[in-house]
Design an enzyme around this catalytic site. Structure first.
Site: not given
Ligand SMILES: [Zn+2]
Ligand SMILES: [Zn+2]
Length: 371
Positions: A111, A149, A236
């Site tokens: 990110h 994500h 995750d």
């Molecule tokens: Zn993640």
């Protein structure tokens, strides 16, 4: 994002004997120098991280620092820069033929953006490593991200660069941070089809997740023919993870590592760099998921039923007061139906896959409907 998860992972690898193999080298790394960080990050952002690193009170929110997601702490510059140094050294070692595969489970900080910190990530080790490969003469690099994500950082950095294929399979931005990663994000002018996003609905389990990865990643990599494959293995996606809403097992994560390993040999001459990523179930999931990854990279894949070593379990129980998992499996079969068996436009997973294939496959000369 507690560093304990990395310590527990390394200890589990030691207990399993994965580092004893004479073919495996465990190496340390220097923090990346500023000129390397600056191949992706803006100089004024690096300066802001250094200020926050020396005195956390100086953290500036306009750079994403001192926020809930990226709290400032003493030494944060060196910690982030060392992860970049490790992933870059590893990528260059693979490129120069010093090793065929490598893994940095501390990495995968996907990110981090050129000018700001985001989502627990300060510096983008994957993007810097890819840039270093291009600077060394690699013609095409593929980055595959299976964190829950969206892999927004590498996508943003290489948005306009047709030499870098970024593929992210994740939970939809409708229900999860960072709120991006839709199929219509396909890359900038001249690089259309080199950003690829599969946005899965919350609740998808092993069979759907594995079907999505296998319906998109292999045909893209075969068509793109990268010189090097970089993969991000954020774990995750797991059902026990407190942040995401997918229902994936360590068995399915192990299978994806296996598939990506096979693809590295098939399409990239075996040149493979595997990175970690997110993962917040730090006892039950992260150490097992990444020990399987290390074992795969080391050509010593672990049988799912392998017992978790007692000394590691004792350490965990002393450290956390919780019982540790007993086996390297969640007891799931990690089976899926391949796309070649047909698809159902009424099924939510198949609709997500089709949206992605429709958006990007034509740019690469592939048939969106049929393999
Ligand atoms: Zn993640
Ligand atoms: Zn191999």
């Amino acid at each position: 994002m507690s560093p304990v998860r990395l310590d527990l992972t390394a200890r589990l690898c030691v207990s399993l004997g994965l580092f004893d193999d004479p073919q495996v080298s465990v190496v340390t790394s220097r923090p990346a120098p500023d000129e390397l960080l600056e191949t992706v990050h803006e100089a004024e952002y690096i300066a802001a991280v250094r200020r926050a690193s020396e005195d956390p009170v100086c953290a500036e929110e306009r750079y994403g620092l001192g926020t809930d997601d990226d709290p400032a702490f003493r030494g944060m510059h060196e910690a982030g820069a060392r992860i970049v140094g490790a992933s870059t050294d590893l990528a260059l070692a693979v490129w120069r033929g010093r090793c065929l595969h490598g893994v940095n489970f501390c990495g995968g900080m996907h990110h981090a953006m050129p000018g700001y910190a985001s989502g627990f990530c300060v510096y983008n080790d994957a993007a810097v490593a890819i840039r270093a490969l291009l600077d060394e003469g690699a013609r095409r690099v593929a980055y595959v991200d299976t964190d829950v994500h969206h892999g927004d950082g590498p996508q943003a950095v290489f948005w306009d660069d047709p030499r870098v294929l970024t593929v992210s399979v994740h939970e939809s931005g409708r229900t999860l941070f960072p709120g991006t990663g839709y199929p219509d994000e396909v890359g900038g002018r001249g690089a259309e089809g080199t950003a690829v996003n599969v946005a899965l609905p919350a609740g998808v389990a092993d069979a759907g997740w594995l079907r999505a990865v296998h319906a998109v990643v292999p045909p893209l990599l075969r068509s793109f023919e990268p010189d090097v494959l970089i993969t991000q293995h954020g774990c995750d996606t797991h059902s026990l993870d407190p942040l995401g809403h997918l229902v994936v097992s360590v068995d399915a994560q192990r299978q994806v590592a296996r598939t990506l390993h096979e693809l590295a040999h098939e399409v990239a001459g075996g040149r493979w760099v595997a990175l970690g990523g997110g993962g917040y179930a730090i006892v039950d999931v992260v150490p097992r998921a990444w020990a399987h990854l290390v074992a795969e990279v080391a050509h010593r894949p672990l049988e799912p039923a392998t017992p978790v070593p007692a000394e590691w379990r004792r350490h965990v129980e002393t450290l956390t007061g919780r019982s540790a998992p007993a086996r390297m499996t969640d007891g799931e079969p990690a089976h899926w139906d391949g796309w070649e068996s047909g698809f159902d436009p009424a099924d939510a997973v198949d609709r997500a896959i089709l949206a992605t294939r429709n958006a990007v496959f034509p740019f690469l000369g592939l048939d969106p409907l049929f393999d």
